[in-house]
Design a protein around this motif. Structure first.
Motif, PDB file in Angstrom:
ATOM      1  N   THR A 194       0.766  -1.484  -0.063  1.00  0.00           N
ATOM      2  CA  THR A 194       0.020   0.047  -0.001  1.00  0.00           C
ATOM      3  C   THR A 194       0.870   1.143  -0.079  1.00  0.00           C
ATOM      4  OG1 THR A 194      -0.090   0.081   2.441  1.00  0.00           O
ATOM      5  CG2 THR A 194      -2.228  -1.050   1.129  1.00  0.00           C
ATOM      6  N   GLY A 195       2.137   1.140   0.010  1.00  0.00           N
ATOM      7  CA  GLY A 195       2.966   2.401   0.146  1.00  0.00           C
ATOM      8  C   GLY A 195       3.666   2.750  -1.249  1.00  0.00           C
ATOM      9  N   PHE A 196       3.122   2.106  -2.299  1.00  0.00           N
ATOM     10  CA  PHE A 196       3.493   2.258  -3.662  1.00  0.00           C
ATOM     11  C   PHE A 196       2.687   3.260  -4.170  1.00  0.00           C
ATOM     12  CE2 PHE A 196       2.775   1.563  -8.168  1.00  0.00           C
ATOM     13  CZ  PHE A 196       4.101   1.802  -8.707  1.00  0.00           C
ATOM     14  N   SER A 197       3.436   4.411  -4.867  1.00  0.00           N
ATOM     15  CA  SER A 197       2.796   5.367  -5.666  1.00  0.00           C
ATOM     16  C   SER A 197       3.295   5.493  -7.080  1.00  0.00           C
ATOM     17  CB  SER A 197       2.233   6.592  -4.719  1.00  0.00           C
ATOM     18  OG  SER A 197       3.619   7.354  -4.441  1.00  0.00           O
ATOM     19  N   GLY A 198       2.931   6.256  -7.951  1.00  0.00           N
ATOM     20  CA  GLY A 198       3.596   6.662  -9.250  1.00  0.00           C
ATOM     21  C   GLY A 198       3.931   5.563  -9.963  1.00  0.00           C
ATOM     22  N   LYS A 199       4.814   5.469 -10.592  1.00  0.00           N
ATOM     23  CA  LYS A 199       5.440   4.452 -11.728  1.00  0.00           C
ATOM     24  C   LYS A 199       6.459   3.523 -11.230  1.00  0.00           C
ATOM     25  CE  LYS A 199       3.976   7.263 -15.562  1.00  0.00           C
ATOM     26  NZ  LYS A 199       2.709   6.454 -16.126  1.00  0.00           N
ATOM     27  N   ASP A 235       1.419   0.283 -15.086  1.00  0.00           N
ATOM     28  CA  ASP A 235       2.187   0.133 -16.437  1.00  0.00           C
ATOM     29  C   ASP A 235       2.821  -1.108 -16.490  1.00  0.00           C
ATOM     30  OD1 ASP A 235       1.849   2.924 -17.125  1.00  0.00           O
ATOM     31  OD2 ASP A 235       3.643   3.582 -15.987  1.00  0.00           O
ATOM     32  N   ILE A 236       3.347  -1.593 -15.348  1.00  0.00           N
ATOM     33  CA  ILE A 236       3.485  -2.938 -15.219  1.00  0.00           C
ATOM     34  C   ILE A 236       3.490  -3.309 -13.903  1.00  0.00           C
ATOM     35  CG2 ILE A 236       6.186  -2.592 -14.665  1.00  0.00           C
ATOM     36  CD1 ILE A 236       6.526  -5.088 -16.506  1.00  0.00           C
TER      37      ILE A 236
END
Ligand SMILES: NC(=O)C1=CN([C@@H]2O[C@H](COP(=O)(O)OP(=O)(O)OC[C@H]3O[C@@H](n4cnc5c(N)ncnc54)[C@H](OP(=O)(O)O)[C@@H]3O)[C@@H](O)[C@H]2O)[C@@H](O)CC1
Ligand SMILES: [K+]
Length: 404
Positions: free
Chosen positions: A321-326, A362-363
């Protein structure tokens, strides 16, 4: 003639053999004093394929049709019993007696008392087959339950991939349908159908940690839940691919549990960086001799693909859950190699690279199973996400949403 000394001795002996055994049962919950001791006995008595995570035993215990009880003779702790209680029948899921008290006759006494509370009591044993490697143990169990008024019902059932034979109190008939209903209700209760945004989930994590559950305990539960859902077996080779946050921390807990069960596990760190709780569990992995490498950035897609092909399972703990952006390099190529490899993939909480609110990417890692922790995240149930997820399972680990 007996001497006075002998007379006294016989009197003491008679007093002891006369002492009424007072079997009593006490509810187990998170405040139970010897919870660690109960957990240890649970781990000793049941192999990992037959165990549900211990926190679930405590969380679901004495609620939702379950009875999880500690057993005493007066003040002496004897063991525990865990039973699914239904209208038609009650079914002993786990029953264990403290190691030093086995063969002491307590087993029969406990069952006798317990049957008074649950006359329609049933249970399951491993079928007694000569070719099984624990044949003697299986036979002993069958004899024990027979001696205590149970009989086999010629019904084989499969729980957590293990085959069992049903037994019931003598003369009682069990409809397989009733048994299945009971077990299904129990397993369904692990799930949480509520769906949260990433922010709501993170707020609930923080609220739970601030008010109810220590952060390391919560991480341990997350790891135990993932370990439980994964279909690993002895002989498998597992690689935990870890990022730098708490999602990686869940992975270190799984790595240590796999290692304890003698399943071959290694860790690949994207970088040598940890969250505080992640560091704690990573150190335990290191102490326990788990092999660990940091990603060598000169390894390109084809080298990574070859490496990943040498594992049966990859546990994806790069981002949660700490992921953001690309997704950036080198993780981009690494995810591509995971997806092109032959390994089965388990994603911890969210497929790494996927936006937890929209399911877009994106991936992102394509998983065979995604084990969502606490509550489902909105993005996980979108059509977009379903293209990347084989099976989605949510595990309730006792995270509490603040009532506002
Ligand atoms: N205690 C709890 O709350 C509990 C949490 N739990 C678990 O923890 C998970 C949440 O953990 P979390 O908050 O530490 O974040 P997480 O997903 O591991 O990643 C953060 C790191 O990713 C990186 N990063 C992000 N975006 C990036 C990008 N575009 N490109 C590159 N890097 C990027 C960034 O790393 P950095 O750049 O700082 O090195 C950042 O620090 C949750 O999903 C659940 O699994 C459970 O154990 C239950 C208890
Ligand atoms: K993940």
């Amino acid at each position: 003639m007996w001497s006075n000394k002998e007379k006294i001795w016989w009197r003491i002996k008679a007093m002891f053999s006369d002492r009424r055994i007072m079997i009593r049962f006490e509810i187990i919950d998170e405040n139970t004093k010897n919870l660690e001791e109960i957990k240890q006995l649970y781990f000793d008595a049941f192999p990992f394929e037959e165990r549900i995570p211990f926190f679930i035993m405590v969380l679901v215990g004495n609620d939702r049709g379950v009875e999880f009880l500690s057993i005493y003779d007066d003040d002496k702790w004897l063991g525990f019993i865990h039973t699914l209680v239904g209208d038609e029948l009650s079914y002993i899921f786990y029953f264990a007696i403290e190691n030093s008290l086995r063969q002491s006759g307590y087993g029969s006494k406990i069952l006798r008392e317990y049957k008074k509370m649950h006359p329609r009591l049933s249970l399951a044993i491993e079928p007694v087959e000569e070719e099984s490697d624990n044949f003697k143990q299986r036979k002993k169990r069958l004899d024990f339950y027979r001696k205590n008024g149970f009989e086999t019902l010629d019904t084989r059932v499969v729980e957590m991939g293990v085959e069992f034979e049903l037994m019931g109190a003598k003369g009682m008939e069990i409809k397989e349908r009733d048994y299945r209903k009971l077990v299904k209700k129990f397993f369904d209760s692990f799930e949480q159908k509520k769906v949260l945004s990433v922010k709501e989930m993170r707020d609930a994590d923080s609220y739970t940690i601030a008010n109810f559950v220590d952060s390391k305990e919560l991480m341990y539960r997350a790891g135990e839940a993932i370990f439980y859902v994964g279909d690993w077996n002895i002989g498998d080779k597992v690689l935990v691919v870890a990022g730098s946050g708490n999602n990686a921390g869940d992975g270190y807990v799984v790595a240590d549990l796999l290692n304890t069960e003698e399943i071959d596990v290694e860790i690949l760190l994207i970088k040598d960086k940890f969250s505080e709780d992640g560091q704690y569990y990573f150190n335990i992995c290191k102490q326990n001799g788990i092999k660990c490498n940091v990603l060598d950035e000169s390894m390109d897609y084809s080298v990574l693909l070859e490496k990943f092909n040498s594992y049966d399972y990859i546990l994806d703990c790069i981002y949660g859950t700490g992921f953001s952006g690309k997704v950036k390099e080198p993780v981009y190529s690494l995810i591509k190699a995971i997806n092109d490899s032959n390994a089965s993939v388990v994603s911890a909480d969210i497929n790494s690279g996927m936006n937890g609110d929209t399911g877009e990417s994106d991936i992102c890692v394509n998983s065979d199973i995604t084990v969502s922790i606490g509550f489902l995240k909105k993005g996980l149930i979108t059509n977009e996400a379903s293209k990347h997820i084989g099976e989605l399972i949510n595990m309730d680990i006792g995270i509490v949403i603040e009532d506002k």
